[in-house]
Write a protein that holds these residues in place. Structure first.
Motif, PDB file in Angstrom:
ATOM      1  N   UNK A   1      48.589  86.236  39.302  1.00  0.00           N
ATOM      2  CA  UNK A   1      49.240  87.274  40.112  1.00  0.00           C
ATOM      3  C   UNK A   1      49.386  88.593  39.360  1.00  0.00           C
ATOM      4  N   UNK A   2      48.900  88.624  38.116  1.00  0.00           N
ATOM      5  CA  UNK A   2      48.911  89.873  37.362  1.00  0.00           C
ATOM      6  C   UNK A   2      50.282  90.322  36.917  1.00  0.00           C
ATOM      7  N   UNK A   3      51.135  89.368  36.544  1.00  0.00           N
ATOM      8  CA  UNK A   3      52.469  89.698  36.060  1.00  0.00           C
ATOM      9  C   UNK A   3      52.707  89.050  34.704  1.00  0.00           C
ATOM     10  N   UNK A   4      53.549  89.645  33.860  1.00  0.00           N
ATOM     11  CA  UNK A   4      53.870  89.023  32.570  1.00  0.00           C
ATOM     12  C   UNK A   4      54.561  87.677  32.780  1.00  0.00           C
ATOM     13  N   UNK A   5      54.217  86.710  31.951  1.00  0.00           N
ATOM     14  CA  UNK A   5      54.808  85.381  32.099  1.00  0.00           C
ATOM     15  C   UNK A   5      56.321  85.421  31.912  1.00  0.00           C
ATOM     16  N   UNK A   6      56.811  86.373  31.130  1.00  0.00           N
ATOM     17  CA  UNK A   6      58.261  86.459  30.938  1.00  0.00           C
ATOM     18  C   UNK A   6      58.982  86.759  32.246  1.00  0.00           C
ATOM     19  N   UNK A   7      58.312  87.492  33.168  1.00  0.00           N
ATOM     20  CA  UNK A   7      58.928  87.762  34.468  1.00  0.00           C
ATOM     21  C   UNK A   7      59.093  86.473  35.270  1.00  0.00           C
ATOM     22  N   UNK A   8      58.056  85.634  35.215  1.00  0.00           N
ATOM     23  CA  UNK A   8      58.129  84.351  35.924  1.00  0.00           C
ATOM     24  C   UNK A   8      59.180  83.443  35.299  1.00  0.00           C
ATOM     25  N   UNK A   9      59.282  83.492  33.988  1.00  0.00           N
ATOM     26  CA  UNK A   9      60.214  82.609  33.283  1.00  0.00           C
ATOM     27  C   UNK A   9      61.663  82.896  33.637  1.00  0.00           C
ATOM     28  N   UNK A  10      61.935  84.087  34.101  1.00  0.00           N
ATOM     29  CA  UNK A  10      63.299  84.396  34.532  1.00  0.00           C
ATOM     30  C   UNK A  10      63.656  83.661  35.822  1.00  0.00           C
ATOM     31  N   UNK A  11      62.636  83.312  36.591  1.00  0.00           N
ATOM     32  CA  UNK A  11      62.847  82.602  37.860  1.00  0.00           C
ATOM     33  C   UNK A  11      62.632  81.105  37.698  1.00  0.00           C
ATOM     34  N   UNK A  12      61.577  80.752  36.959  1.00  0.00           N
ATOM     35  CA  UNK A  12      61.221  79.349  36.754  1.00  0.00           C
ATOM     36  C   UNK A  12      61.344  79.028  35.268  1.00  0.00           C
ATOM     37  N   UNK A  13      62.340  78.276  34.872  1.00  0.00           N
ATOM     38  CA  UNK A  13      62.552  77.988  33.449  1.00  0.00           C
ATOM     39  C   UNK A  13      61.398  77.242  32.794  1.00  0.00           C
ATOM     40  N   UNK A  14      60.655  76.443  33.598  1.00  0.00           N
ATOM     41  CA  UNK A  14      59.548  75.676  33.038  1.00  0.00           C
ATOM     42  C   UNK A  14      58.537  75.385  34.143  1.00  0.00           C
ATOM     43  N   UNK A  15      57.439  74.730  33.757  1.00  0.00           N
ATOM     44  CA  UNK A  15      56.382  74.433  34.721  1.00  0.00           C
ATOM     45  C   UNK A  15      56.869  73.515  35.838  1.00  0.00           C
ATOM     46  N   UNK A  16      57.718  72.563  35.495  1.00  0.00           N
ATOM     47  CA  UNK A  16      58.225  71.618  36.490  1.00  0.00           C
ATOM     48  C   UNK A  16      59.036  72.321  37.572  1.00  0.00           C
ATOM     49  N   UNK A  17      59.813  73.303  37.191  1.00  0.00           N
ATOM     50  CA  UNK A  17      60.624  74.016  38.179  1.00  0.00           C
ATOM     51  C   UNK A  17      59.737  74.784  39.157  1.00  0.00           C
ATOM     52  N   UNK A  18      58.566  75.197  38.709  1.00  0.00           N
ATOM     53  CA  UNK A  18      57.624  75.864  39.607  1.00  0.00           C
ATOM     54  C   UNK A  18      57.088  74.878  40.646  1.00  0.00           C
ATOM     55  N   UNK A  19      56.734  73.679  40.201  1.00  0.00           N
ATOM     56  CA  UNK A  19      56.265  72.658  41.136  1.00  0.00           C
ATOM     57  C   UNK A  19      57.361  72.297  42.141  1.00  0.00           C
ATOM     58  N   UNK A  20      58.586  72.209  41.656  1.00  0.00           N
ATOM     59  CA  UNK A  20      59.699  71.894  42.545  1.00  0.00           C
ATOM     60  C   UNK A  20      59.857  72.982  43.610  1.00  0.00           C
ATOM     61  N   UNK A  21      59.674  74.235  43.213  1.00  0.00           N
ATOM     62  CA  UNK A  21      59.776  75.339  44.174  1.00  0.00           C
ATOM     63  C   UNK A  21      58.693  75.231  45.242  1.00  0.00           C
ATOM     64  N   UNK A  22      57.482  74.848  44.840  1.00  0.00           N
ATOM     65  CA  UNK A  22      56.393  74.668  45.803  1.00  0.00           C
ATOM     66  C   UNK A  22      56.741  73.549  46.779  1.00  0.00           C
ATOM     67  N   UNK A  23      57.237  72.434  46.240  1.00  0.00           N
ATOM     68  CA  UNK A  23      57.602  71.303  47.087  1.00  0.00           C
ATOM     69  C   UNK A  23      58.747  71.663  48.022  1.00  0.00           C
ATOM     70  N   UNK A  24      59.737  72.386  47.522  1.00  0.00           N
ATOM     71  CA  UNK A  24      60.890  72.727  48.349  1.00  0.00           C
ATOM     72  C   UNK A  24      60.494  73.640  49.496  1.00  0.00           C
ATOM     73  N   UNK A  25      59.623  74.590  49.228  1.00  0.00           N
ATOM     74  CA  UNK A  25      59.176  75.472  50.309  1.00  0.00           C
ATOM     75  C   UNK A  25      58.520  74.659  51.422  1.00  0.00           C
ATOM     76  N   UNK A  26      57.687  73.676  51.027  1.00  0.00           N
ATOM     77  CA  UNK A  26      57.011  72.842  52.021  1.00  0.00           C
ATOM     78  C   UNK A  26      58.010  72.003  52.808  1.00  0.00           C
TER      79      UNK A  26
END
Length: 215
Positions: free
Chosen positions: A42-67
């Motif tokens: 998405x062309x953003x610094x990883x530190x920006x994402x890390x403020x929202x998603x503490x780790x890779x697992x939390x990102x997967x959880x966000x995908x699952x929750x949206x679904x």
């Protein structure tokens, strides 16, 4: 601007990350896109994402929750269209909504149902959605029993389990492209809905109270 760019432009960073993760899971065959890969996508610094998603697992959880949020929305919209006094018809509509949701969100369905590192039932913020569906199924069957559509001694918990298993099997067949081998002349969703209607009709007939005096 492409349709993809248009969609991404209208999303915040959280939404962009979710969409990018789904795309990478589908297009690149990556089951677990990590934050670094998604940030580059998405062309953003990883530190920006890390403020929202503490780790890779939390990102997967966000995908699952949206679904799962979309699943609940689909289930609600499907059932409110049906006469509230016809709980069996509502139960059928609920099953069809689940299958259609799985067909529309194939990667998320696989993530939620069979991902090796994401046990939805052990993650409270995800499990609550599935528990809500079970609760909705149970209340529908209880209303059917109270209306005389099911026997007083019917095991509602077992009907819920059997129905969940059947709906999951149908959804898996649709998502994996296996319905065509059973109903080659029909659209897979249409075929799944025919099977769902047959299943509900059979259990409802088997569980219906017998008229007084009938043997």
């Amino acid at each position: 601007m492409s349709k993809h760019d248009d969609i991404m432009k209208g999303l915040g960073l959280h939404g962009q990350a979710v969409v990018a993760t789904i795309e990478m899971m589908a297009d690149l065959g990556r089951c677990d896109p990590d934050l670094d890969h998604v940030a580059r996508r998405i062309g953003r610094p990883v530190r920006d994402l890390s403020r929202i998603f503490p780790d890779d697992q939390s990102l997967l959880i966000a995908v699952a929750e949206q679904a799962l949020v979309r699943l609940m929305d689909s289930c609600t919209k499907a059932t409110v269209r049906i006469d509230p006094d016809d709980s069996v018809a509502q139960f059928l509509a609920l099953g069809n909504a689940y299958v259609r949701w799985a067909a529309d969100h194939r990667m998320q369905f696989r993530l939620i149902s069979s991902h090796p590192s994401l046990d939805v039932m052990q993650i409270p913020q995800l499990r609550r959605y599935l528990d809500s569906v079970v609760d909705l199924m149970t209340r529908m069957l209880e209303r059917a029993r109270d209306a005389g559509r099911l026997r007083d001694d019917e095991d509602i918990g077992m009907i819920v389990l059997s129905s969940r298993t059947f709906a999951y099997g149908l959804a898996s067949m649709v998502v994996d492209g296996r319905m065509e081998s059973w109903f080659p002349s029909r659209n897979p969703i249409e075929a799944a809905e025919l099977a769902m209607a047959d299943f509900v009709k059979r259990f409802a007939r088997a569980a219906t109270k017998c008229p007084r005096g009938a043997r």
